[in-house]
Design a protein around this motif. Structure first.
Motif, PDB file in Angstrom:
ATOM      1  N   PRO A 107       2.229 -39.469 -50.414  1.00  0.00           N
ATOM      2  CA  PRO A 107       1.855 -40.078 -49.143  1.00  0.00           C
ATOM      3  C   PRO A 107       0.810 -41.173 -49.334  1.00  0.00           C
ATOM      4  N   GLU A 108       0.871 -42.156 -48.499  1.00  0.00           N
ATOM      5  CA  GLU A 108      -0.093 -43.249 -48.519  1.00  0.00           C
ATOM      6  C   GLU A 108      -1.425 -42.750 -47.970  1.00  0.00           C
ATOM      7  N   GLU A 109      -2.502 -43.390 -48.383  1.00  0.00           N
ATOM      8  CA  GLU A 109      -3.820 -42.997 -47.907  1.00  0.00           C
ATOM      9  C   GLU A 109      -4.473 -44.153 -47.162  1.00  0.00           C
ATOM     10  N   VAL A 110      -5.173 -43.807 -46.091  1.00  0.00           N
ATOM     11  CA  VAL A 110      -5.903 -44.750 -45.261  1.00  0.00           C
ATOM     12  C   VAL A 110      -7.331 -44.218 -45.166  1.00  0.00           C
ATOM     13  N   VAL A 111      -8.327 -45.115 -45.151  1.00  0.00           N
ATOM     14  CA  VAL A 111      -9.724 -44.671 -45.138  1.00  0.00           C
ATOM     15  C   VAL A 111     -10.482 -45.334 -43.988  1.00  0.00           C
ATOM     16  N   PHE A 112     -11.264 -44.510 -43.281  1.00  0.00           N
ATOM     17  CA  PHE A 112     -12.201 -45.009 -42.284  1.00  0.00           C
ATOM     18  C   PHE A 112     -13.543 -45.199 -42.981  1.00  0.00           C
ATOM     19  N   ALA A 113     -14.264 -46.247 -42.633  1.00  0.00           N
ATOM     20  CA  ALA A 113     -15.575 -46.528 -43.217  1.00  0.00           C
ATOM     21  C   ALA A 113     -16.568 -45.431 -42.847  1.00  0.00           C
ATOM     22  N   PRO A 114     -17.583 -45.229 -43.696  1.00  0.00           N
ATOM     23  CA  PRO A 114     -18.629 -44.265 -43.360  1.00  0.00           C
ATOM     24  C   PRO A 114     -19.234 -44.594 -41.996  1.00  0.00           C
ATOM     25  N   GLY A 115     -19.481 -43.553 -41.219  1.00  0.00           N
ATOM     26  CA  GLY A 115     -20.117 -43.741 -39.919  1.00  0.00           C
ATOM     27  C   GLY A 115     -19.173 -44.140 -38.792  1.00  0.00           C
ATOM     28  N   THR A 116     -17.870 -44.198 -39.051  1.00  0.00           N
ATOM     29  CA  THR A 116     -16.929 -44.547 -37.983  1.00  0.00           C
ATOM     30  C   THR A 116     -17.023 -43.523 -36.866  1.00  0.00           C
ATOM     31  N   GLY A 159     -11.075 -19.845 -36.052  1.00  0.00           N
ATOM     32  CA  GLY A 159     -12.362 -19.319 -36.478  1.00  0.00           C
ATOM     33  C   GLY A 159     -13.488 -20.328 -36.347  1.00  0.00           C
ATOM     34  N   ASN A 160     -13.176 -21.536 -35.964  1.00  0.00           N
ATOM     35  CA  ASN A 160     -14.182 -22.580 -35.853  1.00  0.00           C
ATOM     36  C   ASN A 160     -14.259 -23.066 -34.413  1.00  0.00           C
ATOM     37  N   ALA A 161     -15.442 -23.507 -34.027  1.00  0.00           N
ATOM     38  CA  ALA A 161     -15.589 -24.076 -32.697  1.00  0.00           C
ATOM     39  C   ALA A 161     -14.860 -25.413 -32.666  1.00  0.00           C
ATOM     40  N   LEU A 162     -13.961 -25.561 -31.719  1.00  0.00           N
ATOM     41  CA  LEU A 162     -13.227 -26.806 -31.585  1.00  0.00           C
ATOM     42  C   LEU A 162     -14.000 -27.748 -30.667  1.00  0.00           C
ATOM     43  N   PRO A 163     -13.973 -29.054 -30.957  1.00  0.00           N
ATOM     44  CA  PRO A 163     -14.695 -29.988 -30.094  1.00  0.00           C
ATOM     45  C   PRO A 163     -14.036 -30.080 -28.719  1.00  0.00           C
ATOM     46  N   ARG A 164     -14.791 -30.486 -27.749  1.00  0.00           N
ATOM     47  CA  ARG A 164     -14.270 -30.631 -26.385  1.00  0.00           C
ATOM     48  C   ARG A 164     -13.868 -32.081 -26.144  1.00  0.00           C
ATOM     49  N   PRO A 165     -12.896 -32.313 -25.281  1.00  0.00           N
ATOM     50  CA  PRO A 165     -12.542 -33.695 -24.931  1.00  0.00           C
ATOM     51  C   PRO A 165     -13.774 -34.458 -24.455  1.00  0.00           C
ATOM     52  N   GLY A 166     -13.879 -35.696 -24.912  1.00  0.00           N
ATOM     53  CA  GLY A 166     -15.026 -36.532 -24.587  1.00  0.00           C
ATOM     54  C   GLY A 166     -16.109 -36.513 -25.642  1.00  0.00           C
ATOM     55  N   THR A 167     -16.087 -35.501 -26.520  1.00  0.00           N
ATOM     56  CA  THR A 167     -17.070 -35.410 -27.594  1.00  0.00           C
ATOM     57  C   THR A 167     -16.905 -36.581 -28.547  1.00  0.00           C
ATOM     58  N   LEU A 168     -18.033 -37.103 -29.038  1.00  0.00           N
ATOM     59  CA  LEU A 168     -17.996 -38.160 -30.051  1.00  0.00           C
ATOM     60  C   LEU A 168     -18.223 -37.523 -31.412  1.00  0.00           C
ATOM     61  N   LEU A 169     -17.390 -37.904 -32.373  1.00  0.00           N
ATOM     62  CA  LEU A 169     -17.499 -37.400 -33.738  1.00  0.00           C
ATOM     63  C   LEU A 169     -17.794 -38.562 -34.677  1.00  0.00           C
ATOM     64  N   ARG A 170     -18.627 -38.302 -35.660  1.00  0.00           N
ATOM     65  CA  ARG A 170     -18.950 -39.316 -36.666  1.00  0.00           C
ATOM     66  C   ARG A 170     -19.143 -38.600 -37.984  1.00  0.00           C
ATOM     67  N   ASP A 171     -18.553 -39.101 -39.038  1.00  0.00           N
ATOM     68  CA  ASP A 171     -18.740 -38.541 -40.370  1.00  0.00           C
ATOM     69  C   ASP A 171     -19.639 -39.494 -41.155  1.00  0.00           C
ATOM     70  N   PRO A 229     -15.169 -29.141 -41.883  1.00  0.00           N
ATOM     71  CA  PRO A 229     -15.176 -29.722 -40.564  1.00  0.00           C
ATOM     72  C   PRO A 229     -15.037 -31.236 -40.631  1.00  0.00           C
ATOM     73  N   PHE A 230     -14.707 -31.832 -39.539  1.00  0.00           N
ATOM     74  CA  PHE A 230     -14.598 -33.287 -39.430  1.00  0.00           C
ATOM     75  C   PHE A 230     -15.667 -33.754 -38.453  1.00  0.00           C
ATOM     76  N   GLY A 231     -16.484 -34.635 -38.925  1.00  0.00           N
ATOM     77  CA  GLY A 231     -17.466 -35.257 -38.048  1.00  0.00           C
ATOM     78  C   GLY A 231     -18.635 -34.387 -37.671  1.00  0.00           C
ATOM     79  N   ALA A 232     -19.685 -35.048 -37.336  1.00  0.00           N
ATOM     80  CA  ALA A 232     -20.878 -34.413 -36.796  1.00  0.00           C
ATOM     81  C   ALA A 232     -21.296 -35.258 -35.615  1.00  0.00           C
ATOM     82  N   LEU A 251      -7.748 -37.843 -31.472  1.00  0.00           N
ATOM     83  CA  LEU A 251      -8.938 -38.691 -31.504  1.00  0.00           C
ATOM     84  C   LEU A 251      -8.555 -40.155 -31.360  1.00  0.00           C
ATOM     85  N   ARG A 252      -9.499 -40.953 -30.849  1.00  0.00           N
ATOM     86  CA  ARG A 252      -9.349 -42.411 -30.854  1.00  0.00           C
ATOM     87  C   ARG A 252     -10.559 -42.999 -31.548  1.00  0.00           C
ATOM     88  N   GLU A 253     -10.291 -43.871 -32.520  1.00  0.00           N
ATOM     89  CA  GLU A 253     -11.372 -44.570 -33.208  1.00  0.00           C
ATOM     90  C   GLU A 253     -12.005 -45.563 -32.241  1.00  0.00           C
TER      91      GLU A 253
END
Length: 149
Positions: free
Chosen positions: A67-76, A13-25, A144-147, A97-99
């Motif tokens: 489960p263990e939790e891992v966090v990415f910094a804001p703006g990654t 039901g949601n638009a999926l990102p395309r390969p090559g798209t950059l995502l940032r939260d 959603p994840f990222g903008a 995805l690749r960071e």
């Protein structure tokens, strides 16, 4: 390698990102490790991420058996490597995805992208079916994840 669940959403039901798209939260992004010793944590509808600089966090309030939790910094920043859509018959939606790290911004590195994707696909191919919602830390699920950057 880390995972972020998509919750109950099947991704259709949601638009999926395309390969090559950059995502940032804009805020921190919580994920959980893809741990081969914890086979119950399977990659269902999820983001499967190659991490370079995420940080493990100690769960002070939990008993330590979850489960263990891992966090990415804001703006990654993340690059979409591949999107695998579920077939409607139980196959999960997986967004690989690749960071991206470094002072030069989102440099294109096809060799690094291919290597990360190969390892991510290999890791999730050994698992089947999504983990029950109760096995995901609450902060490690959701759309959603990222903008766009």
């Amino acid at each position: 390698m880390v995972l972020r669940g998509m919750g109950d959403d099947d991704g259709h039901g949601n638009a999926l990102p395309r390969p090559g798209t950059l995502l940032r939260d804009p805020g921190p992004v919580s994920v959980t490790p893809l741990d081969p010793l914890r086979p119950a944590m399977r990659a269902g509808n999820s983001y499967v991420i190659w991490s370079a600089a995420a940080r493990r966090v100690q769960q002070v309030l939990d008993a330590g058996d979850g489960p263990e939790e891992v966090v990415f910094a804001p703006g990654t920043l993340f690059r979409v490597l591949e999107v695998r859509k579920g077939d409607g018959g139980g196959a999960p939606v997986q967004i690989f995805l690749r960071e991206l790290t470094g002072p030069l911004g989102p440099q294109t590195n096809p060799a690094a992208d291919r290597a990360a994707l190969e390892r991510l696909v290999q890791a999730v191919s050994q698992r089947s079916g999504p983990a029950p919602a109760g096995q995901w830390p609450e902060r490690c699920t959701g759309l959603p994840f990222g903008a766009g950057p």
